[in-house]
Design an enzyme around this catalytic site. Structure first.
Site, PDB file in Angstrom:
ATOM      1  NE  ARG A 119      -3.901   0.672   1.852  1.00 32.38           N
ATOM      2  CZ  ARG A 119      -5.136   0.814   2.331  1.00 32.38           C
ATOM      3  NH1 ARG A 119      -5.366   1.594   3.375  1.00 32.38           N
ATOM      4  NH2 ARG A 119      -6.146   0.157   1.789  1.00 32.38           N
ATOM      5  CG  HIS A 146      -8.407   0.032  -2.974  1.00 35.24           C
ATOM      6  ND1 HIS A 146      -7.592  -1.022  -2.576  1.00 35.24           N
ATOM      7  CD2 HIS A 146      -9.091   0.410  -1.851  1.00 35.24           C
ATOM      8  CE1 HIS A 146      -7.781  -1.249  -1.282  1.00 35.24           C
ATOM      9  NE2 HIS A 146      -8.677  -0.404  -0.820  1.00 35.24           N
ATOM     10  CD  GLN A 149     -12.925  -1.816  -0.756  1.00 33.25           C
ATOM     11  OE1 GLN A 149     -12.114  -1.661   0.141  1.00 33.25           O
ATOM     12  NE2 GLN A 149     -14.120  -2.339  -0.545  1.00 33.25           N
ATOM     13  CG  ASP A 237     -13.600   6.304  -1.107  1.00 32.34           C
ATOM     14  OD1 ASP A 237     -13.606   6.157   0.144  1.00 32.34           O
ATOM     15  OD2 ASP A 237     -12.563   6.211  -1.789  1.00 32.34           O
ATOM     16  CB  CYS A 276     -13.987   1.133   0.004  1.00 34.14           C
ATOM     17  SG  CYS A 276     -13.299   2.803   0.171  1.00 34.14           S
ATOM     18  NE  ARG A 304     -10.391  -5.211   0.661  1.00 38.07           N
ATOM     19  CZ  ARG A 304      -9.558  -4.222   1.012  1.00 38.07           C
ATOM     20  NH1 ARG A 304     -10.038  -3.128   1.588  1.00 38.07           N
ATOM     21  NH2 ARG A 304      -8.253  -4.302   0.771  1.00 38.07           N
TER      22      ARG A 304
HETATM   23  N1   CP Z   1     -11.205  -0.028   2.379  1.00 39.23           N
HETATM   24  C1   CP Z   1      -9.923  -0.066   2.787  1.00 39.23           C
HETATM   25  O1   CP Z   1      -8.983  -0.303   2.007  1.00 39.23           O
HETATM   26  O2   CP Z   1      -9.788   0.141   4.118  1.00 39.23           O
HETATM   27  P1   CP Z   1      -8.413   0.382   4.911  1.00 39.23           P
HETATM   28  O3   CP Z   1      -7.851   1.699   4.460  1.00 39.23           O
HETATM   29  O4   CP Z   1      -8.804   0.372   6.353  1.00 39.23           O
HETATM   30  O5   CP Z   1      -7.460  -0.736   4.574  1.00 39.23           O
HETATM   31  N1  NVA Z   2      -9.931   6.710  -1.608  1.00 41.00           N
HETATM   32  C1  NVA Z   2      -9.503   6.333  -0.280  1.00 41.00           C
HETATM   33  C2  NVA Z   2      -9.714   4.871  -0.067  1.00 41.00           C
HETATM   34  C3  NVA Z   2      -9.341   4.378   1.307  1.00 41.00           C
HETATM   35  C4  NVA Z   2      -9.542   2.912   1.475  1.00 41.00           C
HETATM   36  C5  NVA Z   2      -8.058   6.720  -0.067  1.00 41.00           C
HETATM   37  O1  NVA Z   2      -7.244   6.533  -0.984  1.00 41.00           O
HETATM   38  O2  NVA Z   2      -7.730   7.225   1.007  1.00 41.00           O
END
Ligand code: CP
Ligand code: NVA
Length: 321
Positions: A119, A146, A149, A237, A276, A304
């Site tokens: 990540r 993502h 997700q 989101d 998400c 997930r």
């Molecule tokens: N939806 C998602 O990726 O959540 P986190 O940021 O908690 O991993």
């Molecule tokens: N769009 C958000 C998703 C988090 C899971 C971000 O990138 O912070």
């Protein structure tokens, strides 16, 4: 070694940086496997391995350069359920955070773990990691996309009785990384996306074209009601993704795209609401919608785990051809 060709024993390495790395047949296999595994372990303690424990002895290394709750816990528990284990490197306590190169990190981790999840901010870092690693690399969120997700989201839609081809999905809010992966999925599974976004916050056209080239109808509108009307699924989101400024002009521009009761009444009566998470209730969604019976956000969060187990199996060549 009896008559064996050493190459026959080389582990399969399939990166999952975006949904297109797997394609429709493999994602369909993931969704079927996820449903089967989820059903087979219903009611079991969360950390108990599945009966076949297909990843016994395997270790997943997880690199986090951004915060996470769901991705972190679901990969860890998913690996336990597959019979393996997971460990975390975060930028604050690993040498990556002190400037060790991605290339060296990739080569070292490839000697120590069987798969890597990352990540990070810049998608190019995930690509560079995959380039230098000799084990599969999975994108656990970048600024661009993502994909994990969205496998969970597809699973959630299917579980709630939605057929993907021809489905009408409405996205409300920011044209961000999650929307990009939804658009990629739309092209693969031929569902339609109505994107309701303020001017200046549209998704990257590359993803819109990807969807359209796959046969999806994509409408970009600056009218939230037009986006929501007749939808089978409404998704939103956070208005401010990780790494972005909490700019007041952005929040003001997003306000008309809040998912509230009125927008939900414009969707089909059996429409579902997805997010998400983490959610900012009162911003992108009202409490009324978030807590309603149409909201399936906690099924989505649980999924997930089930989705990622199948992604891991595919990445390691144990699922999907
Ligand atoms: N939806 C998602 O990726 O959540 P986190 O940021 O908690 O991993
Ligand atoms: N769009 C958000 C998703 C988090 C899971 C971000 O990138 O912070």
């Amino acid at each position: 070694m009896a008559g064996g060709d050493a190459l026959d024993l080389a582990p399969v390495v399939r990166n999952f940086l975006d949904l297109g790395d797997a394609g429709g047949d493999a994602i369909a296999a993931m969704l079927a496997d996820a449903q089967d595994r989820k059903a087979a372990r219903a009611g079991w303690p969360k950390g108990k391995p599945d009966a076949d424990a297909p990843l016994a002895g395997y270790v997943l290394g997880m690199i986090f350069e951004k915060n996470s709750t769901r991705t972190r816990v679901s990969f860890d528990i998913g690996m336990r359920q597959l019979g393996g284990s997971a460990l975390i490197l975060d930028s604050g306590t690993s040498q990556l955070g002190r400037g060790e190169s991605i290339a060296d990190t990739a080569r070292v981790l490839s000697r120590m773990v069987d798969a890597i999840m990352i990540r990070t901010d810049d998608h190019a870092k995930a690509e560079e990691l995959a380039h230098h690693a000799s084990v599969p690399v999975i994108n656990g969120l970048t600024d661009r996309s993502h994909p994990c997700q969205i496998v969970a989201d597809l699973l959630t839609m299917v579980e709630h009785g939605k057929a993907l081809p021809g489905l009408e999905l409405a996205w409300l809010g920011d044209g961000n990384n999650v929307l990009h992966s939804i658009l990629e999925a739309a092209g693969i599974f031929k569902f339609n996306v109505r994107v309701g976004v303020p001017k200046g916050y549209e998704p990257e056209m590359e993803f819109v074209e990807l969807a359209r080239n796959g046969g999806s109808q994509v409408t970009i509108t600056h009218d939230a009601e037009e986006a929501a009307r007749g939808a089978d699924i409404i998704v939103t989101d956070t208005w401010v993704s990780m790494g972005q400024d909490h700019a007041h002009n952005k929040i003001a521009a997003m306000a008309p795209f809040q998912v509230g009761g009125k927008l939900m009444t414009l969707a089909k009566p059996d429409a579902k609401f997805l997010h998400c998470l983490p959610a900012h209730v009162g911003d992108e969604v009202t409490e009324e919608v978030f807590e309603s019976s149409q909201s399936v956000v906690f099924d989505e969060a649980e999924n997930r785990i089930h989705a990622q187990k199948s992604i891991l199996l595919w990445s390691l060549g144990l699922l999907g051809g």
